[in-house]
Design a protein around this motif. Structure first.
Motif, short mmCIF file in Angstrom:
data_model
loop_
_atom_site.label_atom_id
_atom_site.label_comp_id
_atom_site.label_asym_id
_atom_site.label_seq_id
_atom_site.Cartn_x
_atom_site.Cartn_y
_atom_site.Cartn_z
N ARG A 54 0.85 -1.19 0.00
CA ARG A 54 0.00 0.00 0.00
C ARG A 54 0.89 1.24 0.00
N GLY A 55 0.41 2.28 -0.62
CA GLY A 55 1.19 3.51 -0.66
C GLY A 55 2.02 3.64 -1.92
N VAL A 56 2.02 2.61 -2.78
CA VAL A 56 2.73 2.72 -4.05
C VAL A 56 1.98 3.74 -4.91
N SER A 57 2.64 4.77 -5.31
CA SER A 57 2.03 5.92 -5.96
C SER A 57 1.15 5.53 -7.14
N LEU A 58 -0.09 5.89 -7.06
CA LEU A 58 -1.10 5.78 -8.12
C LEU A 58 -1.44 4.35 -8.50
N ILE A 59 -0.46 3.54 -8.77
CA ILE A 59 -0.69 2.22 -9.34
C ILE A 59 -1.59 1.37 -8.44
N TYR A 60 -1.33 1.35 -7.16
CA TYR A 60 -2.10 0.49 -6.25
C TYR A 60 -3.58 0.85 -6.29
N ASP A 61 -3.88 2.14 -6.13
CA ASP A 61 -5.27 2.57 -6.11
C ASP A 61 -5.96 2.32 -7.45
N LYS A 62 -5.25 2.51 -8.54
CA LYS A 62 -5.85 2.30 -9.86
C LYS A 62 -6.20 0.83 -10.07
N ILE A 63 -5.29 -0.05 -9.69
CA ILE A 63 -5.53 -1.47 -9.87
C ILE A 63 -6.66 -1.93 -8.95
N LEU A 64 -6.68 -1.41 -7.74
CA LEU A 64 -7.75 -1.76 -6.81
C LEU A 64 -9.10 -1.29 -7.35
N LEU A 65 -9.12 -0.10 -7.94
CA LEU A 65 -10.35 0.43 -8.53
C LEU A 65 -10.82 -0.44 -9.69
N ILE A 66 -9.88 -0.90 -10.49
CA ILE A 66 -10.23 -1.79 -11.60
C ILE A 66 -10.83 -3.08 -11.08
N LYS A 67 -10.23 -3.62 -10.02
CA LYS A 67 -10.76 -4.87 -9.44
C LYS A 67 -12.19 -4.67 -8.97
N PHE A 68 -12.47 -3.56 -8.34
CA PHE A 68 -13.81 -3.31 -7.84
C PHE A 68 -14.82 -3.10 -8.97
N SER A 69 -14.32 -2.67 -10.14
CA SER A 69 -15.22 -2.43 -11.28
C SER A 69 -15.59 -3.71 -12.02
N LEU A 70 -14.83 -4.79 -11.78
CA LEU A 70 -15.08 -6.04 -12.49
C LEU A 70 -16.29 -6.77 -11.92
#
Length: 318
Positions: A302-318
């Motif tokens: 957690r805390g990895v700039s941008l990438i972590y949140d973006k990937i998590l958001l994609i997972k939630f959209s699936l």
């Protein structure tokens, strides 16, 4: 119309359950190609010979759709030239043929939008927005040269003969391979739109055929990426790293390409869910995508700039 859409969705759902998104569906004996009079017919025959329609043709979906609809699916795949010839002499045949030509004749998303606008202008504009917002701007110059024309994605399927020249379906993250995947996604979304909003029976059947071929093509490539050396090396490089080191690795070339792939996949999933015929079918693609995402998140602090949140958001959209 809604009755037919529901039956198509059920049939495609059964198809995906039986395929299970396994790449083995493509490892089939190549049939001897019969003569075909059009590029469209030849291309569809190649898809059939690659096994993309095995479960669509072998009767596993017969309980979900009427015998008349099943007969049309088989006729479109097995006797494409006959269907096209019959359409050519109907009142709206020219419009229908233009859409089918764009989807199966080596056309692009722009070609499809232009043709589909003659059938359903609102949904054609919606499809165009989906592509423009999620696909074309992220392909990069290398990708654009290999598979796009004027920022418009070319529809692609596993059976395309150019794979020998382009190295498509490879187990790597080269731009050419990613570009072909963009073509799979675009064909899948266009197929679902056509199956759901194509109005005319033969256009809906053509949409089912395109969505089936596109979905299985997506699954094949996602499966190849899941186990490829580039991906496993990326995961290994992230394992045990602190946030600063992980940020540098995740924002490198492979991480950037993975984010592009996941973004396009999520856009395909979302667009397909909004198309009635695609809501259940696209679950096959989610299977592999979730495996890829979970592997990344398992090693990404957690805390990895941008990438972590973006990937998590994609997972939630699936």
């Amino acid at each position: 119309m809604k009755k037919m859409n529901l039956k198509i969705a059920m049939a495609l759902s059964l198809l995906v359950i039986s395929v299970g998104c396994k790449t083995e569906v493509l490892d089939v004996h190549q049939e001897t190609e019969k003569s075909c009079n059009s590029e469209i017919a030849c291309n569809i025959q190649k898809m059939k010979n690659e096994g993309l329609f095995n479960d669509l043709l072998n009767g596993k979906s017969r309980s979900a759709i009427s015998s008349e609809e099943q007969e049309k699916i088989e006729l479109f795949i097995n006797n494409t030239d006959e269907v096209l010839a019959n359409l050519a002499v109907t009142e709206d045949g020219r419009k229908e043929l233009a859409v089918i030509e764009a989807l199966f004749g080596g056309g692009t998303t722009d070609d499809f939008v232009q043709a589909f606008s003659e059938i359903n202008p609102d949904k054609a504009a919606e499809f165009s927005n989906t592509i423009n917002e999620n696909f074309t701007q992220s392909n990069g110059t290398e990708t654009s040269r290999s598979i796009t024309r004027n920022n418009s994605i070319s529809f692609k399927y596993y059976s395309d003969i150019e794979k020998v020249e382009r190295g498509a379906y490879a187990a790597n993250f080269d731009w050419d391979t990613i570009a072909w995947y963009s073509g799979f996604c675009a064909a899948t979304v266009a197929g679902f739109y056509l199956a759901s909003y194509g109005f005319f029976p033969w256009l809906q059947i053509a949409g089912v055929v395109a969505a089936t071929a596109g979905t299985i093509s997506m699954c094949y490539q996602l499966g190849a990426w899941l186990t490829c050396q580039d991906f496993t090396s990326f995961i290994s490089a992230l394992f045990g790293k602190d946030s600063a080191s992980a940020t540098r690795i995740a924002n490198g070339e492979i991480g950037t390409k993975l984010l592009l792939i996941l973004t396009e996949t999520a856009a395909t999933v979302v667009a397909s869910y909004f198309a009635p015929a695609g809501a259940t079918v696209i679950n096959a693609v989610i299977e592999y995508t979730t495996l890829i995402i979970d592997k990344i998140l398992s090693v990404l602090p957690r805390g990895v700039s941008l990438i972590y949140d973006k990937i998590l958001l994609i997972k939630f959209s699936l």
